[in-house]
Design a protein around this motif. Structure first.
Motif, PDB file in Angstrom:
ATOM      1  N   GLU A 214       0.818  -1.220   0.000  1.00  0.00           N
ATOM      2  CA  GLU A 214       0.000   0.000   0.000  1.00  0.00           C
ATOM      3  C   GLU A 214       0.843   1.258   0.000  1.00  0.00           C
ATOM      4  OE1 GLU A 214      -3.766  -0.369   2.374  1.00  0.00           O
ATOM      5  OE2 GLU A 214      -2.692  -2.084   3.165  1.00  0.00           O
ATOM      6  N   ASN A 215       1.832   1.277  -0.867  1.00  0.00           N
ATOM      7  CA  ASN A 215       2.625   2.479  -1.111  1.00  0.00           C
ATOM      8  C   ASN A 215       2.553   2.811  -2.588  1.00  0.00           C
ATOM      9  OD1 ASN A 215       4.064   3.505   1.367  1.00  0.00           O
ATOM     10  ND2 ASN A 215       4.465   1.305   1.538  1.00  0.00           N
ATOM     11  N   TRP A 216       3.392   3.668  -3.038  1.00  0.00           N
ATOM     12  CA  TRP A 216       3.395   4.047  -4.451  1.00  0.00           C
ATOM     13  C   TRP A 216       4.695   3.589  -5.097  1.00  0.00           C
ATOM     14  CZ3 TRP A 216       1.809   9.813  -3.252  1.00  0.00           C
ATOM     15  CH2 TRP A 216       0.496   9.823  -2.749  1.00  0.00           C
ATOM     16  N   LEU A 217       5.194   2.499  -4.653  1.00  0.00           N
ATOM     17  CA  LEU A 217       6.469   2.023  -5.180  1.00  0.00           C
ATOM     18  C   LEU A 217       6.292   1.555  -6.620  1.00  0.00           C
ATOM     19  CD1 LEU A 217       7.616   0.024  -2.034  1.00  0.00           C
ATOM     20  CD2 LEU A 217       8.451   2.255  -2.800  1.00  0.00           C
ATOM     21  N   THR A 218       7.267   1.838  -7.388  1.00  0.00           N
ATOM     22  CA  THR A 218       7.212   1.478  -8.810  1.00  0.00           C
ATOM     23  C   THR A 218       8.385   0.550  -9.152  1.00  0.00           C
ATOM     24  OG1 THR A 218       8.455   3.470  -9.310  1.00  0.00           O
ATOM     25  CG2 THR A 218       6.070   3.621  -9.468  1.00  0.00           C
ATOM     26  N   GLY A 219       8.514   0.332 -10.412  1.00  0.00           N
ATOM     27  CA  GLY A 219       9.630  -0.499 -10.864  1.00  0.00           C
ATOM     28  C   GLY A 219       9.319  -1.975 -10.784  1.00  0.00           C
ATOM     29  N   THR A 220      10.323  -2.744 -10.993  1.00  0.00           N
ATOM     30  CA  THR A 220      10.157  -4.192 -11.026  1.00  0.00           C
ATOM     31  C   THR A 220      10.723  -4.831  -9.765  1.00  0.00           C
ATOM     32  OG1 THR A 220      12.255  -4.425 -12.135  1.00  0.00           O
ATOM     33  CG2 THR A 220      10.310  -4.197 -13.529  1.00  0.00           C
ATOM     34  N   LEU A 221      10.376  -6.052  -9.576  1.00  0.00           N
ATOM     35  CA  LEU A 221      10.990  -6.803  -8.481  1.00  0.00           C
ATOM     36  C   LEU A 221      12.365  -7.275  -8.941  1.00  0.00           C
ATOM     37  CD1 LEU A 221       7.972  -6.991  -7.427  1.00  0.00           C
ATOM     38  CD2 LEU A 221       8.699  -9.124  -6.382  1.00  0.00           C
ATOM     39  N   PRO A 222      13.391  -6.893  -8.216  1.00  0.00           N
ATOM     40  CA  PRO A 222      14.735  -7.248  -8.688  1.00  0.00           C
ATOM     41  C   PRO A 222      15.053  -8.725  -8.441  1.00  0.00           C
ATOM     42  CG  PRO A 222      14.862  -6.125  -6.594  1.00  0.00           C
ATOM     43  CD  PRO A 222      13.422  -6.131  -6.970  1.00  0.00           C
ATOM     44  N   THR A 223      15.855  -9.244  -9.290  1.00  0.00           N
ATOM     45  CA  THR A 223      16.279 -10.641  -9.106  1.00  0.00           C
ATOM     46  C   THR A 223      17.183 -10.776  -7.882  1.00  0.00           C
ATOM     47  OG1 THR A 223      18.070 -10.216 -10.648  1.00  0.00           O
ATOM     48  CG2 THR A 223      16.099 -11.246 -11.543  1.00  0.00           C
ATOM     49  N   SER A 224      17.723  -9.616  -7.439  1.00  0.00           N
ATOM     50  CA  SER A 224      18.592  -9.661  -6.256  1.00  0.00           C
ATOM     51  C   SER A 224      17.806  -9.969  -4.985  1.00  0.00           C
ATOM     52  CB  SER A 224      19.314  -8.322  -6.097  1.00  0.00           C
ATOM     53  OG  SER A 224      18.371  -7.272  -5.970  1.00  0.00           O
ATOM     54  N   LEU A 225      16.516 -10.037  -5.107  1.00  0.00           N
ATOM     55  CA  LEU A 225      15.698 -10.357  -3.927  1.00  0.00           C
ATOM     56  C   LEU A 225      16.130 -11.681  -3.312  1.00  0.00           C
ATOM     57  CD1 LEU A 225      13.001  -9.324  -2.473  1.00  0.00           C
ATOM     58  CD2 LEU A 225      11.867 -11.080  -3.817  1.00  0.00           C
ATOM     59  N   SER A 226      16.598 -12.557  -4.140  1.00  0.00           N
ATOM     60  CA  SER A 226      16.934 -13.896  -3.657  1.00  0.00           C
ATOM     61  C   SER A 226      18.129 -13.911  -2.711  1.00  0.00           C
ATOM     62  CB  SER A 226      17.216 -14.824  -4.848  1.00  0.00           C
ATOM     63  OG  SER A 226      16.041 -15.033  -5.580  1.00  0.00           O
ATOM     64  N   ARG A 227      18.807 -12.781  -2.614  1.00  0.00           N
ATOM     65  CA  ARG A 227      19.939 -12.774  -1.674  1.00  0.00           C
ATOM     66  C   ARG A 227      19.463 -12.680  -0.222  1.00  0.00           C
ATOM     67  NH1 ARG A 227      21.860  -7.857   0.236  1.00  0.00           N
ATOM     68  NH2 ARG A 227      20.499  -6.124  -0.284  1.00  0.00           N
ATOM     69  N   LEU A 228      18.206 -12.301  -0.021  1.00  0.00           N
ATOM     70  CA  LEU A 228      17.658 -12.236   1.344  1.00  0.00           C
ATOM     71  C   LEU A 228      17.275 -13.653   1.764  1.00  0.00           C
ATOM     72  CD1 LEU A 228      15.405  -9.077   0.866  1.00  0.00           C
ATOM     73  CD2 LEU A 228      17.720  -9.166   1.770  1.00  0.00           C
ATOM     74  N   ILE A 229      18.278 -14.394   2.092  1.00  0.00           N
ATOM     75  CA  ILE A 229      18.059 -15.833   2.249  1.00  0.00           C
ATOM     76  C   ILE A 229      17.268 -16.200   3.506  1.00  0.00           C
ATOM     77  CG2 ILE A 229      20.055 -16.540   0.881  1.00  0.00           C
ATOM     78  CD1 ILE A 229      21.601 -16.767   3.516  1.00  0.00           C
ATOM     79  N   HIS A 230      17.185 -15.254   4.467  1.00  0.00           N
ATOM     80  CA  HIS A 230      16.393 -15.543   5.665  1.00  0.00           C
ATOM     81  C   HIS A 230      14.947 -15.091   5.529  1.00  0.00           C
ATOM     82  CE1 HIS A 230      20.104 -16.617   7.599  1.00  0.00           C
ATOM     83  NE2 HIS A 230      20.609 -15.404   7.451  1.00  0.00           N
ATOM     84  N   LEU A 231      14.665 -14.503   4.397  1.00  0.00           N
ATOM     85  CA  LEU A 231      13.351 -13.873   4.238  1.00  0.00           C
ATOM     86  C   LEU A 231      12.231 -14.893   4.448  1.00  0.00           C
ATOM     87  CD1 LEU A 231      12.299 -11.049   3.578  1.00  0.00           C
ATOM     88  CD2 LEU A 231      12.053 -11.772   1.208  1.00  0.00           C
ATOM     89  N   ASN A 232      11.321 -14.475   5.297  1.00  0.00           N
ATOM     90  CA  ASN A 232      10.185 -15.329   5.597  1.00  0.00           C
ATOM     91  C   ASN A 232       8.895 -14.792   4.983  1.00  0.00           C
ATOM     92  OD1 ASN A 232       7.773 -15.944   7.545  1.00  0.00           O
ATOM     93  ND2 ASN A 232       9.285 -17.584   7.890  1.00  0.00           N
TER      94      ASN A 232
END
Lengths: 96, 1142
Positions: free
Chosen positions: B357-375
Motif C-alpha cells: 500500500e505504497n506508491w512504489l514502482t519499478g520491477t521486483l529485482p532478481t537480487s531479492l533472492s539474496r535475502l536468504i532468511h526472508l520469511n
C-alpha cells in the motif's frame, strides 16, 4: 413500425440463445442481421401483395388516394391512415 | 530490616518447634482487624487459594489468630521484638471482589501491596498514601475507578506503581513529581485524561512509562529527554499530537518506543537514529510525514521497525541495508515512492518485509533472492510492474513462506519456479496484469501451499479494456485464462484457500468427487466467482460445509443436492467461530433449496437463480437479504394467470350463452326475466350498429355521416382484431409447442416452471435458428395479412364515395351552429380545421417535442421505478408495483397520453390535433409502442443486473479475505519461527463485466406478470366497473342533485351517459344534469384514434411479448376482443339513442 419494433425485440432473445452457446464472436451477427430484417420482410410483403397477384392475372389493388384527397369534408379511419393506401387522408374520427 | 527478617525466621522456627507460636510473636490487633476488613469487604469467603502459592487460607476463627505464625497465604511479615507485622500483602488473582477498605492504612509496615488480577472495585483509598513504607504498589487488572489518589505521591520510598487495566480516570496527580525513587510507572489501559506532565523530567530514575490506551492528549514533553535511564516508553492508543520531540540523543538506554495509534505528526526527529539501544520502534498509525532517514541503517540494535499507516513519503533509503540486526520492516500504507528495484538493497538479516500500500514502482529485482532468511514478503497495492520471472530462486529463498503481490501491475505469466519454493505457504497475486497460462503443474505439486489467492489476475486498472471509456469504469476481461479450473488445484494436499475468481475461466467445475477423499479436508475456502464456468456443482463440493464457498456470477446449472452442506465435520472447532459464507447467486440454479444452506451465517444465493419455494416463502433461507423480494420460479405469474384463466372461461361461457340465448330459444322462453331479455336484446342491437355501412346509412338517414363513418372505423378495427387473433393463434399453436419442445433439450435451467412455454432461458444454435425462422414466418404472416387488409379496405372508400354525393350531413349542419344544442354526436369536419392546418413548422415541432419528451419522461420514470421495486423491494411491494404499473399503462394509454396531446396542442394553438397531419397520428402510435414495449425493455436492459446494468455502472469491487499463519516471534539464531499469529489478508479487485445471456429472460419474467395484470384490468375490471357505474348512474338519475349522482356523473364516460331528447334541450322541464356536456375537446364521446392506438399497442404486445411467451398473447387477444366489444356496445348505444332522440 410494428415489424421493426418486433425484430429489434427478437434480436436480444436470439442473441441470448446463440451467444450463450457459441459466445459473442459466434453470435454478434444476430445484432446486425435481425434488426435489418424488416427491410427484407417489407420487400417480401410488397412482392406478395403486388407482384404475385399480377402473375396470377388478378388486378392489382387500386390506390384511391387521389380520390380520397378530394373528400376533405369527411373524417376517416385512423387505421386506414396508417396504411399506405390512404396516405392522403389527414384527419381522425372523433365524436363530440 | 534484614536483621528483623532473620530474627523473624528464627522466631518462626522456634515457634514451630515449641508449638507456642502465639507466645513468641504477638500480632497487632489493629493489623488483624485491617486484614479482617480486607477479607470481609472483598468477599473473603469466595477467595480462591492457588495451590501453587505458599501458605494457608486465611482463617479468623479462634482466639489467638496470628497470620504471620500461621503462614497465611499472601501475607509476609516483619518482626520487631516480640511483635510481628505485615510488610507484604501479595494476593494476585485471589478472586477478591469488592472495595479496598481504608483500614488498610493500619498495616503500617507494609512495603509491598500486590493485589493485581482481582475484582477490586470503587476507588483506591487515599489512606494507602499513609503507608509510608510502601515501595511497590501493584493494583493492575482490577475494576478500580475514580482518580489516582494524590497521597501516593508522598510515598517517598515508592519505586514502582502499577495501576494498569482498571477504570481509573482523572489526571496523573502532580504529587507524583515527588516520587524521586520511581523506576516504573504503569497506568495504561485506563481512562486517564490530561497531558503528559512536564515533571516527568524530574523522575530521573524512571525506566519505563506505560500509559497506553488512555485518553491522554497534548504533545510529548521534551523533558522526557532528561530520563537518561529510560528504557521503554509505551504510550500507544492515546490522542497525543504534535511532533516527536528531538530528545532521543540522550536516551542511550532506550530500547523500545511504542507510540503507535496516536496523532503524532511531523517528521521523524534526526536524533532518533542516535538512540543506539533502540531495538523496537513502533510508530505506526500516526500522521508522521517526511522521509525515512537513511541513518536508520546506523542503528546497531534496531530489530523491528514498524512505521506503517503514516504519511511517509519519498524512497526507501539505501542506508537501511546497513542495519545489521534489522529483521522486520513494516512500512505499509504510506506514500513511499520510487523504484523498488533500487530500494531492495535491504539488510540480509531481514525476515519480514511489508511495503504494501505504497506508491512504489519499478520491477521486483532478481537480487531479492539474496535475502536468504526472508520469511515474508508483502508488496501488495503498489505500482510494481514487470514480470516475476527469475525473481524467486527456490534454492536460495528456502525460508520464504508468504508472498503477497496483489494490487500491482505485474505482467507476464506466473513463473513455475515460484511454486517450487520449498516453504511457500501463502501466495496472493490478486488484481494484476498477469497472463495465462497458470503453472498448474508446479502449483499442484506443492505440498506446503495453504493459501492461493489468484482473483482477477488480469484486472488491474492499467490493463483493463473499458467498455465505455469516460462514461463508466466497467471493463471486460481481455485474454482470459484458458483451460478452466484444473482438477488438481482442488486436490493440493494442504491447501486451505483457493481463490480463482474474475479470471474468465471457462469449462466446468472439476468433478473430483469420484473418491470420498478426492477433495482434501483442509480446503475450506473456495472462490471461483465471476468466471464463465458451466455445468453443475459437483456433489462433494455441495455436501461440504465450507468456511467460504463463492461460485457466484457463473453459468452453473442444475439443482442443489438435498445433502447440501451436510458434511460439517470438515471445519475444525476453531474455525466454526468464524462465520461461514455461501455465495452462489447469479447462476442458473433451479429447483428446491435444501435446508442445509441455512447452516451458513452469510448467504447470498437467490439473485438470478430460479429456485422454487412455498407460496409464503417460508422455505427460503432467512440469511439471504434478497429473500423478501425474490421471485420463486414463476410464482408471480402463476397467480394472475390462474385468475385470468378462470375469468376467461366464465366470460366466454356467459357471452356465448347470452348470444346464443338471444338468438335462439331463450328469447322465446319465460325462464329469463323480461327486463334481462330486453337488456340483452338492446345490447345485441347496439353491438350490431355499424356492422354494415349501407344499412346503417340508409336506416339512419337523419344522420348518415356519423353512422357511415362509425362503420368505417369499426371495419378497420375489426381487421386489427382479426390480425391480432391470427397472430395469437400462431403463437399458441406453433410457438408454444415449439418452446416446450426446445426447453426439454436446450434450457439453461433445469426447472423452468411456467417459463417452459416461453423463449426465455433457451440456449444453443438449434433453438436459435429454429426460433429465428419461426419468428420470421410470424412476421411475414403479419405483414401479409396487414397489407392484405389495407389493400382491401373497400367499405371505407365506399363510404367516402357515398358521402361525397349525399350532401351536407346532419353533423355538418349541427356543426355549422358551432354550439351543439343536444347530445347528438357530431362529426367534426375539415371546415373547422381550416385555420388549424396553417400551423407553422415551429409550432408543430414544439408540440411534437413537448409531447414526446413529457411522455417519455413519465413512462421511463414509472418503468424505472417498477424495475427498482422488482429488484429491491419485498414480495408484497412487487405485486403492488405490478398492479400499479398495469393500471398506469391502462390509464396512461387511455387518458394520460391523450390528454397530454390535447393539452399541449391547446396551449399552443386552437385544439385540433388533426392539424398536425398524418405524421402526428404515426407519432402517437410510435409513442404508444415505445411506452409499452421499447421503454420497458430499455429500462430493464439498463437497470437489471442480469442485463447491462454493470456495463454502465461498474460492479462493486470484490473483496475477499483469507486467514493465514504469520510468524510472530523468531528464534534469534536460527530464525526459526517460535510463535505464530493468525492474520487476515484482504484483497480486492474490480470484477470484469461478463454478459450473462439472460437479459431477454428478464424481459419476460419482469413484464409478463405486469402485462397479465393489464389484461385482467382491461378485459374484466374496466368493463365491469363501467357497466356497474352505468347501472348505478341510471338508478341515481331519480335524484339528480344527490352527491352520489354527481360523483357518478364525473366518473362515467360520456358515451354511457343518458342522452336527452332533442326537444328536451329546449324544455324547461328537462333536468339540467341530463344534458350532455357541451362541446369539450377533453371529453369526447369517442375518440377513434385512442382506440386505434390501443389496439395497435395490444397487437404489438402480441407480436413481441406474446411471441416469446404465448400464454400472454392468448390473454392479450381476449383483451382486444373485450375492448372492441365494449366500445361497440357503448358507441352503438350512443348512436342508437341519438337517432331515437332525433
Amino acid at each position: 413500425m410494428l415489424v421493426t419494433l418486433c425484430c429489434w425485440f427478437y434480436t436480444l432473445f436470439l442473441f441470448d440463445m446463440l451467444g450463450d452457446a457459441v459466445g459473442f464472436e459466434g453470435a454478434y451477427w444476430v445484432l446486425i442481421v435481425v434488426p435489418l430484417t424488416p427491410v427484407v420482410l417489407y420487400m417480401l410483403a410488397l412482392l406478395l401483395v403486388h407482384v404475385i397477384p399480377r402473375l396470377d392475372g388478378a388486378e392489382p389493388p387500386v390506390r384511391e388516394a387521389s380520390r380520397d384527397s378530394e373528400l376533405v369534408s369527411v373524417t376517416v379511419s385512423p387505421l386506414v391512415q396508417s396504411c399506405k393506401c390512404s396516405s392522403d387522408r389527414k384527419s381522425k374520427y372523433v365524436l363530440y | 530490616m534484614l536483621n528483623n527478617a532473620r530474627r523473624g525466621v528464627w522466631v518462626v522456627l522456634i515457634c514451630l518447634l515449641l508449638g507456642k507460636s502465639n507466645a513468641l510473636c504477638a500480632f497487632s490487633e489493629t493489623e488483624l482487624e485491617a486484614l479482617q476488613d480486607i477479607y470481609v469487604t472483598t468477599s473473603g469467603q469466595n477467595w480462591v487459594w492457588p495451590p501453587d502459592t505458599a501458605g494457608i487460607p486465611w482463617n479468623f476463627t479462634g482466639n489467638d489468630v496470628n497470620p504471620c505464625l500461621a503462614n497465611w497465604q499472601g501475607v509476609n511479615c516483619t518482626y520487631a521484638g516480640d511483635s510481628c507485622y505485615v510488610n507484604a500483602l501479595t494476593l494476585r488473582s485471589h478472586n477478591m471482589v469488592g472495595p479496598l477498605p481504608s483500614s488498610i492504612e493500619q498495616l503500617s509496615s507494609l512495603t509491598i501491596l500486590d493485589l493485581s488480577g482481582n475484582f477490586l472495585s470503587n476507588t483506591i483509598p487515599s489512606a494507602v498514601g499513609n503507608l509510608v513504607e510502601l515501595r511497590l504498589v501493584r493494583l493492575e487488572l482490577n475494576r478500580l475507578s475514580g482518580t489516582i489518589p494524590a497521597s501516593l505521591g508522598y510515598l517517598s520510598e515508592l519505586y514502582e506503581v502499577d495501576m494498569g487495566f482498571n477504570s481509573l480516570s482523572g489526571t496523573l496527580p502532580d504529587s507524583f513529581s515527588r516520587l524521586s525513587a520511581l523506576k516504573g510507572l504503569d497506568y495504561g489501559i485506563n481512562s486517564i485524561t490530561g497531558t503528559l506532565p512536564t515533571w516527568f523530567g524530574t523522575l530521573t530514575q524512571l525506566q519505563y512509562i506505560d500509559g497506553e490506551k488512555n485518553l491522554l492528549t497534548g504533545t510529548i514533553p521534551e523533558e522526557i529527554g532528561q530520563l537518561t535511564v529510560l528504557r521503554a516508553i509505551q504510550l500507544y492508543n492515546n490522542y497525543l499530537t504534535g511532533p516527536l520531540p528531538d530528545i532521543f540523543a540522550t536516551l542511550a538506554e532506550l530500547t523500545s518506543v511504542q507510540l503507535e495509534f496516536n496523532g503524532l505528526s511531523g517528521s521523524l526527529p534526526p536524533s532518533l537514529v542516535q538512540a543506539q539501544s533502540l531495538t523496537y520502534m513502533y510508530l505506526f498509525h500516526n500522521d508522521i510525514t517526511g522521509t525515512l532517514p537513511g541513518m536508520l541503517g546506523t542503528m546497531p540494535l534496531l530489530y523491528d521497525l514498524q512505521l506503517y499507516n503514516n504519511l511517509l513519503s519519498g524512497p526507501l533509503p539505501a542506508g537501511l541495508a546497513n542495519a545489521p540486526k534489522l529483521a522486520n520492516i513494516d512500512l505499509h500504507r504510506n506514500h513511499l515512492s520510487g523504484a523498488l528495484s533500487g530500494a531492495l538493497q535491504l539488510p540480509l538479516s531481514l525476515l519480514d518485509i511489508d511495503l504494501g500500500e505504497n506508491w512504489l514502482t519499478g520491477t521486483l529485482p532478481t537480487s531479492l533472492s539474496r535475502l536468504i532468511h526472508l520469511n515474508e514478503l508483502q508488496l501488495q497495492d503498489n505500482q510494481l510492474t514487470g514480470s516475476l520471472d527469475g525473481v524467486f530462486n527456490a534454492s536460495l529463498l528456502s525460508s520464504l513462506t508468504i508472498i503477497q503481490v496483489s494490487g500491482n501491475e505485474l505482467t507476464g505469466s506466473l513463473p513455475a519456479a515460484l511454486f517450487q519454493l520449498p516453504n511457500l505457504q501463502v501466495f496472493g497475486a490478486v488484481g494484476n496484469c498477469f497472463e495465462g497460462p497458470l503453472p498448474v503443474t508446479s502449483m499442484c505439486a506443492s505440498t506446503t501451499l495453504r493459501v492461493l489467492a489468484l482473483d482477477g489476475l488480469r484486472s488491474a486498472s492499467t490493463c483493463q479494456r473499458k467498455l465505455f471509456p469516460g462514461i463508466s469504469s466497467s471493463h471486460v476481461i481481455t485474454r482470459p485464462f484458458s483451460g478452466g479450473v484444473a482438477a488438481c488445484l482442488l486436490q493440493i494436499p494442504n491447501l486451505i484457500t483457493l481463490h480463482l475468481s474474475g479470471n474468465g475461466l471457462t469449462g466446468t467445475v472439476p468433478n473430483i468427487c469420484s473418491t470420498p477423499t478426492a477433495l482434501p479436508p483442509s480446503l475450506i475456502d473456495l472462490s471461483l466467482s465471476h468466471n464463465a464456468l458451466t455445468g453443475t456443482i459437483p456433489k462433494c463440493i455441495q455436501e461440504r460445509h465450507w468456511l467460504n464457498l463463492d461460485l457466484s456470477y457463473n453459468r452453473l446449472t442444475g439443482t442443489l443436492d438435498p445433502a447440501f452442506a451436510a458434511n460439517s465435520s470438515i471445519i475444525d472447532a476453531k474455525r466454526v467461530i468464524t462465520s461461514t459464507t455461501l455465495t452462489i447467486d447469479n447462476n442458473r440454479l433451479s429447483g428446491r433449496i435444501p435446508g442445509g444452506v441455512n447452516g451458513y451465517e452469510n448467504l447470498t444465493m437467490l439473485t438470478s437463480n430460479l429456485f422454487s419455494c412455498a407460496l409464503d416463502k417460508s422455505d427460503l433461507p432467512t440469511a439471504d437479504k434478497d429473500r423478501l423480494n425474490y421471485q420463486c420460479g414463476s410464482d408471480y405469474l402463476n397467480l394472475p394467470y390462474y385468475v385470468w384463466l378462470a375469468l376467461a372461461v366464465v366470460l366466454v361461457t356467459v357471452v356465448s350463452t347470452a348470444w346464443w340465448g338471444e338468438k335462439g330459444a331463450v328469447s322465446n322462453t319465460n325462464c329469463v326475466p323480461a327486463t334481462w331479455r330486453q337488456s340483452l336484446q338492446s345490447a345485441v342491437t347496439w353491438i350490431q350498429v355499424g356492422f354494415t355501412a349501407t344499412e346503417d346509412t340508409r336506416s339512419n338517414s337523419d344522420c348518415p355521416g356519423v353512422h357511415a363513418a362509425y362503420h368505417a372505423v369499426l371495419h378497420d378495427f375489426n381487421k386489427v382484431a382479426a390480425i391480432a387473433a391470427l397472430c395469437a393463434v400462431f403463437t399458441v399453436l406453433v410457438l408454444l409447442p415449439l418452446y416446450v419442445g426446445l426447453s426439454s433439450q436446450y434450457s439453461t435451467v433445469t426447472h423452468k416452471y411456467a417459463w417452459i412455454v416461453s423463449a426465455a432461458y433457451l440456449s444453443g444454435v438449434p433453438p436459435g435458428v429454429t426460433v429465428l425462422v419461426v419468428l420470421l414466418v410470424l412476421m411475414l404472416t403479419f405483414l401479409f395479412t396487414w397489407r392484405h387488409a389495407c389493400a382491401h379496405a373497400g367499405p371505407v372508400r365506399g363510404l367516402h364515395s357515398e358521402r361525397s354525393t349525399s350532401g351536407p350531413s346532419c353533423a355538418d349542419q349541427q356543426l355549422s351552429d358551432k354550439q351543439p344544442t343536444s347530445g347528438t354526436p357530431v362529426v367534426r369536419t375539415a371546415d373547422e380545421r381550416v385555420a388549424a392546418t396553417t400551423l407553422s413548422f415551429a409550432t408543430r415541432t414544439a408540440v411534437y417535442v413537448t409531447y414526446v419528451a413529457v411522455n417519455f419522461a413519465v413512462v421511463a420514470g414509472v418503468n424505472t421505478a417498477y424495475v427498482y421495486v422488482a429488484l429491491n423491494q419485498r414480495g408484497a411491494a412487487f405485486i403492488a408495483a405490478q398492479i400499479l404499473l398495469s393500471l398506469f399503462k391502462l390509464l396512461w394509454n387511455k387518458f394520460g397520453g391523450v390528454y397530454l396531446v390535447r393539452y399541449v396542442t391547446s396551449r399552443m394553438t386552437v385544439y385540433d390535433d388533426t392539424a398536425f397531419g398524418r405524421g402526428f397520428e404515426q407519432l402517437k402510435v410510435f409513442v404508444a409502442l415505445c411506452n409499452n414495449i421499447a421503454i420497458p425493455c430499455l429500462v430493464v436492459a439498463i437497470t437489471s443486473p442480469d442485463c447491462f446494468y454493470h456495463a454502465f455502472t461498474a460492479a462493486p469491487e470484490v473483496t475477499s479475505s483469507y486467514e493465514y499463519k504469520q510468524c510472530y516471534t523468531y528464534e534469534p539464531v536460527s530464525h526459526g519461527c517460535t510463535s505464530f499469529v493468525m492474520k487476515t489478508g484482504t484483497t480486492g479487485y474490480s470484477p470484469p463485466f461478463a454478459y450473462s445471456y439472460q437479459c431477454s429472460a428478464s424481459f419476460v419474467t419482469y413484464y409478463a406478470p405486469a402485462f397479465l395484470y393489464l389484461c385482467l384490468t382491461a378485459t374484466f375490471l374496466s368493463p365491469l366497473a363501467q357497466g356497474l357505474m352505468y347501472v348505478l348512474h341510471r338508478r341515481a338519475a331519480t335524484a339528480p342533485g344527490s352527491l352520489w349522482y354527481r360523483l357518478l356523473n364525473i366518473l362515467l364516460p360520456p358515451s354511457l351517459k343518458p342522452l336527452p331528447s332533442q326537444d328536451s334541450s329546449n324544455s324547461t322541464d328537462a333536468p339540467a344534469n341530463l344534458v350532455t356536456p357541451a362541446h369539450n375537446p377533453f371529453q369526447p364521446y369517442f375518440d377513434a384514434a385512442v382506440l386505434q392506438v390501443n389496439l395497435v399497442t395490444y397487437l404489438a404486445l402480441i407480436l413481441t411479448f406474446g411471441a416469446v411467451f404465448p400464454p400472454l398473447s392468448a390473454a392479450l387477444v381476449l383483451t382486444v376482443a373485450a375492448v372492441l366489444c365494449s366500445t361497440r356496445l357503448k358507441i352503438g348505444r350512443l348512436l342508437t339513442l341519438s337517432v331515437d332522440n332525433r
